[in-house]
Design an enzyme around this catalytic site. Sequence first.
Site, PDB file in Angstrom:
ATOM      1  N   HIS A 103     -32.946  30.751 -23.857  1.00  0.00           N
ATOM      2  CA  HIS A 103     -33.420  30.563 -25.239  1.00  0.00           C
ATOM      3  C   HIS A 103     -33.698  31.893 -25.946  1.00  0.00           C
ATOM      4  CE1 HIS A 103     -33.722  26.333 -24.527  1.00  0.00           C
ATOM      5  NE2 HIS A 103     -34.673  26.459 -23.615  1.00  0.00           N
TER       6      HIS A 103
ATOM      7  N   ASP B 258     -34.025  21.001 -15.142  1.00  0.00           N
ATOM      8  CA  ASP B 258     -34.753  19.984 -15.898  1.00  0.00           C
ATOM      9  C   ASP B 258     -33.794  18.881 -16.342  1.00  0.00           C
ATOM     10  OD1 ASP B 258     -33.445  21.707 -17.595  1.00  0.00           O
ATOM     11  OD2 ASP B 258     -35.222  22.296 -18.725  1.00  0.00           O
TER      12      ASP B 258
END
Length: 612
Positions: free
Chosen positions: A135, A265
């Site tokens: 990110h 995740d």
Amino acid sequence: MRTALVYHEEMTAARLLWDDPECEIERPERLTAAVERLQQGGLEQRCLQLAAREASEAELGLVHSPEYVSLMRGTQALSTEELQALSGQYDAVYFHPSTFHCARLAAGAALQLVDAVLTGTAHNGLALVRPPGHHSQRAAANGFCVFNNVAIAARYAQKRHGVHRILIVDWDVHHGQGIQYIFEDDPSVLYFSWHRYEHGRFWPYLRESDADAVGLGPGRGFTVNLPWNQVGMGNADYMAAFLHVLLPVAFEFDPELVLVSAGFDSAIGDPEGQMQATPECFAHLTQLLQVLAGGRVCAVLEGGYHLESLSQSVCMVVKALLGDPAPPLLGPMVPQHSALESIQSVRAAQAPHWTSLWQQGSTPTLSLSTCSPERRPSPVSPGGPKCKAAEAQTSAVLSSLLDRLHLCATPPVRTAIALTAPAAAMVLPPDILRQEESAPREETQAWARLHEALTQDTAFTALGKVLHLLNGILDGQVSSGIATTPAAASTLEVVLRQGLSHGAQRVFCVALGQLDRPPDLANDGRTLWLNIRGKEAAALSTLHVSVPLSGPMASRTPKLHSWLPFYGDQRGAESWSSWSRRRAGPGALERAAGSTVGDAAGGCSFWSAVSW
């Protein structure tokens, strides 16, 4: 084959110093749990272990601005109150006095892994790092990420090692917008990301996470976004995404290096993703990537916040990198309707840029955008209360599932080869077992009665060796094998029948050249037969397909079709048949969808034969 494992315990030093429900899931135990599981399974000892080094500020500058690097350096001297105030200026980020050191180690670990693979010290590897990186942007921390580890590694591979084409595969459940922004106008880096999107209502709530964001300028077509618009995506959905979208494009791109933003995740049990893909699915995904770039695959840890799911998934990736067989995928391999819509949306958006996605004789039936008109972001964010509730609800499901996994033990023999003269004189690599034994003569005679050709001396001897090799594979003593025979068609039929009678549930057979499916082979859905020959494609039945050798992809890859993941059971095959008619239109059988087969059909055996 050597697999590198890069890690440094000092990356566990940074931790949250104040209450923040959004950030508390990014904790040091993520690394320690993964390392302990690798040690318990004996996997760490099988790897080339490398201690991570710090990336230099010049190396960080390959991606990040000098001002941003300087700002991060200054966090080492800040008080807790000052760190909290600075953290508040970014989205879902926390800083600690050790953050700068940990983040430099994380980036340096990725660079060390790239060095090991591109210099030949290792064939592939995994860097266990935190903080994650995908990110992070040129001048901004974001989503637990400080420096963009994988992006830095890509630029480093280009500058230090002269690599021209790099594939980045981001299977984290969040969109790696940082990587996308860095490379969106660069045709030397192909970026593929799947991510939970929900029509723009899931973090990071970006319009450019949708399927029609394909890059800018010369980089158009080199950003491939696959948005998941509902939770619960599982093994079949992930495999379909690889086989329908990623692999066709990746083979056409022909990378020299594969970097994986390996976030877990996206696995079952994780509070962030709320997906259903099991840990062993990541072994299959890793195997599929290993046929690219000569097997030069460098995986770098990103997210993953359910410790059991994370550590199991990490082990599965390492086992695949080491060359261990992937465990069977449980459950029906039938993708969800929402997944197929997303996949078709991506194919439609990318078709102008990749010939491997062209649909002959048809036009896309779905809109390029999968966004809803309202685009209202929901309050679901990393670490929020909804995620905590989801974690509690799915922990029991995950534990139950892991208890039921029938994990395959690694066979003592990786590859065996049974040769007949004159091939018996060939020199073999040291890790290949030359098999001299044969099946008992009575067993060989019983099978030879099926075909007169097998009663001849040379063919009979070869059949005995093939049967012995097959029995070793079916009994779990041998992982894979190669055999030569002067009677390919007859021997192949025996192999099929012996495998099915031995208890194999499903067998996938690839016949290259003039080999026909045995006419009296039972059409019970247990055998998938793929012929690669001639110039015309034909679907003789749902489980009997012929594809041509000629075509734009033939010089590079065999034409193995995107129906493969649907061969989990008969329902999967029927679903593919109806889906292809509805979605793909005429000419669907002519489309190439990558060349990797392996165990992608969820536990079926794989046999191939060649005849000219």
